[in-house]
Write an enzyme that holds these catalytic residues in place. Structure first.
Site, PDB file in Angstrom:
ATOM      1  N   ASP A   1       0.350   4.247  -1.241  1.00 18.99           N
ATOM      2  CA  ASP A   1       0.398   4.030  -2.684  1.00 18.99           C
ATOM      3  C   ASP A   1       0.287   5.387  -3.351  1.00 18.99           C
ATOM      4  OD1 ASP A   1       0.508   1.210  -2.568  1.00 18.99           O
ATOM      5  OD2 ASP A   1      -1.667   1.062  -2.401  1.00 18.99           O
TER       6      ASP A   1
ATOM      7  N   ASP B   1       5.294  -2.621  -4.841  1.00 18.21           N
ATOM      8  CA  ASP B   1       4.397  -3.397  -5.704  1.00 18.21           C
ATOM      9  C   ASP B   1       5.050  -3.695  -7.051  1.00 18.21           C
ATOM     10  OD1 ASP B   1       2.478  -3.211  -3.676  1.00 18.21           O
ATOM     11  OD2 ASP B   1       1.580  -1.412  -4.557  1.00 18.21           O
TER      12      ASP B   1
END
EC number: 3.4.23.36
Length: 163
Positions: free
Chosen positions: A121, A139
């Site tokens: 991330d 995401d």
């Protein structure tokens, strides 16, 4: 089936590829570096490896449980979802939002498979004391698909689908 093939080529594969490319860039440019801040701190690029699910839920579970839950079971759900979407007649709007969710899911699943159960991330949004968890392109695709699903399921989406 032609429209499904076209949507897979225009949505699914490019999203998975974009997710993979941006994660590779995050590893090479952000790992071990200080976060980069833009727009007066609203948007930041920061390297993070997530061993859990959304918002690191389940990160404290044992390695074995995380592999079973986040790799094996999620993989089965994603493959089952893809098969379901390919064989079930559905309109292009429903198919598109499903592809967004699946593309994000497969992007993160691939990351777990090649990254020892971790997902890279690297984006963070913050406004004053409010901030998101660190997230990635996969995401964003999942969230866009979920919002699209809510819209397609609404009375406005029903009107769009019937026209």
């Amino acid at each position: 089936m032609k429209i499904k093939t076209l949507l897979i080529l225009l949505i699914f594969f490019p999203l998975v590829g974009c997710d993979r490319y941006t994660k590779d860039q995050a590893v090479s440019l952000l790992k071990g570096q200080e976060p980069l801040s833009f727009l007066n701190g609203f948007f930041s690029l920061t390297y993070h490896e997530n061993t859990g699910g959304m918002l690191s839920l389940g990160a404290e579970l044992s390695d074995e449980v995380r592999v079973i839950l986040f790799t094996f079971l999620v993989g089965l759900v994603l493959v089952g979802g893809l098969i379901y979407m390919l064989v079930k007649p559905m309109d292009k709007y429903s198919f598109t939002v499903g592809l967004l969710i699946l593309a994000g899911g497969f992007g993160n699943l691939y990351d777990r498979a090649v990254n020892d159960g971790r997902v890279v991330d690297f984006m963070l949004l913050q406004m004053g004391p409010l901030k998101t968890g660190v997230f990635n392109v996969a995401d964003i695709a999942i969230m866009a698909g979920l919002f699209g699903f809510l819209f397609v399921s609404s009375k406005w989406g029903q009107r769009l689908r019937s026209s």
